[in-house]
Design an enzyme around this catalytic site. Structure first.
Site, PDB file in Angstrom:
ATOM      1  N   SER A 116       0.969  -1.134  -0.281  1.00  0.00           N
ATOM      2  CA  SER A 116       0.078   0.087  -0.642  1.00  0.00           C
ATOM      3  C   SER A 116       0.875   1.233   0.232  1.00  0.00           C
ATOM      4  CB  SER A 116      -0.976   0.045   1.615  1.00  0.00           C
ATOM      5  OG  SER A 116      -1.950   0.829   0.846  1.00  0.00           O
ATOM      6  N   ASP A 243     -10.032  -3.794  -5.739  1.00  0.00           N
ATOM      7  CA  ASP A 243      -9.518  -2.873  -4.331  1.00  0.00           C
ATOM      8  C   ASP A 243     -10.235  -2.156  -4.452  1.00  0.00           C
ATOM      9  OD1 ASP A 243      -7.458  -1.724  -2.421  1.00  0.00           O
ATOM     10  OD2 ASP A 243      -6.361  -2.070  -3.204  1.00  0.00           O
ATOM     11  N   HIS A 271      -7.054  -5.639  -0.452  1.00  0.00           N
ATOM     12  CA  HIS A 271      -6.953  -4.236  -0.592  1.00  0.00           C
ATOM     13  C   HIS A 271      -5.501  -5.385   0.604  1.00  0.00           C
ATOM     14  CE1 HIS A 271      -4.345  -0.637   0.028  1.00  0.00           C
ATOM     15  NE2 HIS A 271      -4.717  -1.187   0.669  1.00  0.00           N
TER      16      HIS A 271
END
Length: 298
Positions: A116, A243, A271
Site C-alpha cells: 500500500s 481493491d 486490499h
C-alpha cells in the site's frame, strides 16, 4: 482472521537527520551465513503486527531468509525525535534504510517488499534511482495506490469514507495531537482535529509538515505512477481490480512501465489481503507469489 505467529527482535536505527525508527527482525535461528534478505515497508498506519507483515515474515523464516519490517517515522510505537512524520512519497527514507541494509550484509541478495503506502514509497524510489537501485536483487509491491489522487479520492466517498477513512483518521489524529503537544505552533491543530477525511487531514497536517503546498500538490508529487518507466530492477506489482482503495481504472498499464515491471492485476483480492480458501481464509497467497517471483524470477 487468525494472524500468523511471528517472534520479533527489535533494533532502533538512528536516521541521517537525527531521528529514529524501529526495525523488527524475524530471522531464522541459527541465521544461515548466505541467507538472502527481505525488507518490508508497511502501509498507512501499519506495523510489523499488520496481517500482511506477519504473513510475509512467517514465510521468510520458513524459507530460511533474513527478514525485517522497517517502521516509518512515528509508527511501531516509537515517538519521533524530530518535527516530522511520514508520507507516501518519502523515497529518501527508503533510500537510507535500503543502503544501510545492503551495507550490513554486503554478500547477501537484498529484496524489498512494499504494501500500500509502503509500496508507493518503494516504487517511487525504484524509479527515481534507476540503475542505482540495483543494490536490490528484486522487489515486489502489493495493493499500491500508484495514483494517489485517485486513491485518496476513493477514501473520501461513501462506504470507504464512513468505515476505512474514519479508521485511519482516528489513528492519525491521535498522533497529530501528540505531535502538536511536542512541537507547539508547527501545525494548525484545529484544522487537523476538524478534518473529516484523508484529503482534509493531509491538507492540514501531512502536506505543510513536509513542504508541500497542500494535499493536491502532495498527492500529485508523491505518486509513483510516473516513475514506473524508469524502474531498472525486476519488480512485481500485484493489485486486485476490486481493491476498495485503488480504483481499477487508475492502475498502470504495460505501456506506462519499463520492461522490468511485471503487472499482475487479478479480478479479486481486495486490499493487501488476497485471502484464499474457506473461512477464516488463508493469507499465504501473496507471500508465496512474491517468494516465487524472487526465487524463480517469474
Amino acid at each position: 482472521m487468525p494472524r500468523p505467529a511471528v517472534s520479533y527482535r527489535r533494533e532502533i536505527w538512528d536516521s541521517p537527520d537525527g531521528d529514529l525508527i524501529g526495525v523488527d527482525f524475524a530471522q531464522p535461528e541459527p541465521e544461515p551465513a548466505a541467507a538472502p534478505v527481505l525488507v518490508l515497508f508497511h502501509g498507512l498506519e501499519g506495523s510489523s503486527r499488520s496481517h500482511y507483515a506477519l504473513a510475509m515474515m512467517r514465510e521468510a523464516v520458513q524459507r530460511g531468509w533474513r527478514a525485517l519490517v522497517v517502521h516509518f517515522r512515528g509508527c511501531g510505537g516509537l515517538p519521533n525525535r524530530r518535527p516530522r512524520a511520514y508520507h507516501s512519497g518519502d523515497s529518501d527514507e527508503a533510500d537510507w534504510i535500503l543502503r544501510r541494509t545492503a551495507a550490513r550484509w554486503p554478500a547477501a541478495h537484498v529484496h524489498a517488499v512494499g504494501v500500500s503506502l509502503g509500496g508507493n514509497v518503494l516504487s517511487k524510489w525504484l524509479g527515481e534511482r534507476g540503475q542505482e537501485a540495483r543494490l536490490l536483487q528484486a522487489a515486489a509491491v502489493v495493493s499500491v495506490p500508484f495514483d494517489l489522487v485517485a486513491g485518496g479520492a476513493s477514501l473520501t466517498r461513501g462506504f470507504n469514507r464512513a468505515v476505512y477513512g474514519r479508521y485511519f483518521l482516528r489513528s492519525m489524529r491521535r498522533k497529530a495531537l501528540d505531535f502538536a503537544r511536542a512541537y507547539p505552533g508547527l501545525i494548525d491543530i484545529r484544522r487537523v482535529v476538524a478534518s473529516r477525511d484523508l484529503y482534509e487531514f493531509d491538507d492540514a497536517f501531512t502536506a505543510p509538515l513536509h513542504g508541500f503546498r497542500g494535499a493536491t500538490h502532495y498527492w500529485h508529487t508523491a505518486s509513483s505512477k510516473p516513475w514506473l518507466r524508469s524502474v531498472a530492477v525486476p519488480l512485481l506489482a500485484l493489485n486486485a481490480r476490486d481493491d476498495p482503495f485503488v480504483p481499477a481504472e487508475s492502475l498502470p498499464t504495460p505501456q506506462l512501465t519499463s520492461r522490468n515491471v511485471l503487472l499482475e492485476q487479478p479480478a479479486r483480492g481486495g486490499h493487501a489481503a488476497f485471502v484464499r480458501g474457506p473461512w477464516p481464509g488463508d493469507l499465504g497467497f501473496v507471500p508465496r507469489r512474491i517468494f516465487g517471483f524472487f526465487e524463480r524470477g517469474a
